[in-house]
Design a protein around this motif. Structure first.
Motif, PDB file in Angstrom:
ATOM      1  N   THR A 194      95.634  33.616  53.009  1.00  0.00           N
ATOM      2  CA  THR A 194      94.502  33.908  52.120  1.00  0.00           C
ATOM      3  C   THR A 194      93.248  33.212  52.626  1.00  0.00           C
ATOM      4  N   VAL A 195      92.114  33.661  52.116  1.00  0.00           N
ATOM      5  CA  VAL A 195      90.828  33.074  52.513  1.00  0.00           C
ATOM      6  C   VAL A 195      90.775  31.606  52.118  1.00  0.00           C
ATOM      7  N   GLY A 196      91.298  31.273  50.991  1.00  0.00           N
ATOM      8  CA  GLY A 196      91.300  29.880  50.532  1.00  0.00           C
ATOM      9  C   GLY A 196      92.126  28.986  51.444  1.00  0.00           C
ATOM     10  N   GLU A 197      93.303  29.473  51.859  1.00  0.00           N
ATOM     11  CA  GLU A 197      94.127  28.677  52.785  1.00  0.00           C
ATOM     12  C   GLU A 197      93.439  28.558  54.145  1.00  0.00           C
ATOM     13  N   GLY A 198      92.824  29.635  54.601  1.00  0.00           N
ATOM     14  CA  GLY A 198      92.110  29.595  55.878  1.00  0.00           C
ATOM     15  C   GLY A 198      90.951  28.613  55.847  1.00  0.00           C
ATOM     16  N   ALA A 199      90.218  28.607  54.740  1.00  0.00           N
ATOM     17  CA  ALA A 199      89.107  27.662  54.591  1.00  0.00           C
ATOM     18  C   ALA A 199      89.625  26.235  54.538  1.00  0.00           C
ATOM     19  N   LEU A 200      90.736  26.033  53.835  1.00  0.00           N
ATOM     20  CA  LEU A 200      91.321  24.696  53.754  1.00  0.00           C
ATOM     21  C   LEU A 200      91.761  24.201  55.131  1.00  0.00           C
ATOM     22  N   TYR A 201      92.416  25.078  55.895  1.00  0.00           N
ATOM     23  CA  TYR A 201      92.833  24.699  57.251  1.00  0.00           C
ATOM     24  C   TYR A 201      91.629  24.413  58.144  1.00  0.00           C
ATOM     25  N   SER A 202      90.584  25.207  57.996  1.00  0.00           N
ATOM     26  CA  SER A 202      89.369  25.005  58.811  1.00  0.00           C
ATOM     27  C   SER A 202      88.702  23.680  58.487  1.00  0.00           C
ATOM     28  N   ILE A 203      88.559  23.399  57.195  1.00  0.00           N
ATOM     29  CA  ILE A 203      87.920  22.135  56.784  1.00  0.00           C
ATOM     30  C   ILE A 203      88.757  20.948  57.240  1.00  0.00           C
TER      31      ILE A 203
END
Length: 113
Positions: free
Chosen positions: A16-25
């Motif tokens: 999901t976009v939220g998991e992707g953003a979390l991994y990126s951050i």
């Protein structure tokens, strides 16, 4: 962090976009943390080498002060009467500075006939 991403890629599932953003951050934070560690280590190395240089300078200044004897300054100003006397004072101060490696101050000038 690393394993769930690989599992998602292997299984073909979507992230999901939220998991992707979390991994990126999280990855960006890890990069900055590593950079801060590198900066801290280099700062400490330069600080330690600076302390060694400062100790050498202090030891050299201490030796120079032990070997140098400063005569008492006479009251009044040093008067230089002509250009030849000025040249003699300059040559004497430069020579003293080069041989003793310490600060030079003209205390008195005496003309010899």
């Amino acid at each position: 962090m690393y394993i769930p991403v690989l599992d998602a890629i292997d299984k073909g599932t979507t992230i999901t976009v939220g998991e992707g953003a979390l991994y990126s951050i999280l990855a960006i934070a890890m990069v900055f943390a590593i950079l801060l560690i590198i900066i801290g280590v280099t700062y400490l190395v330069f600080k330690i080498t600076g302390l060694f240089d400062l100790k050498k300078e202090l030891d050299a200044a201490k030796k120079a002060k032990e070997g140098a004897s400063v005569p008492a300054a006479p009251s009044g100003e040093v008067t230089i009467k002509d250009d030849d006397m000025m040249a003699a004072v300059l040559v004497a101060t430069i020579d003293y500075r080069l041989t003793h490696k310490s600060d030079v101050r003209v205390v008195s000038v005496k003309e010899i006939n």
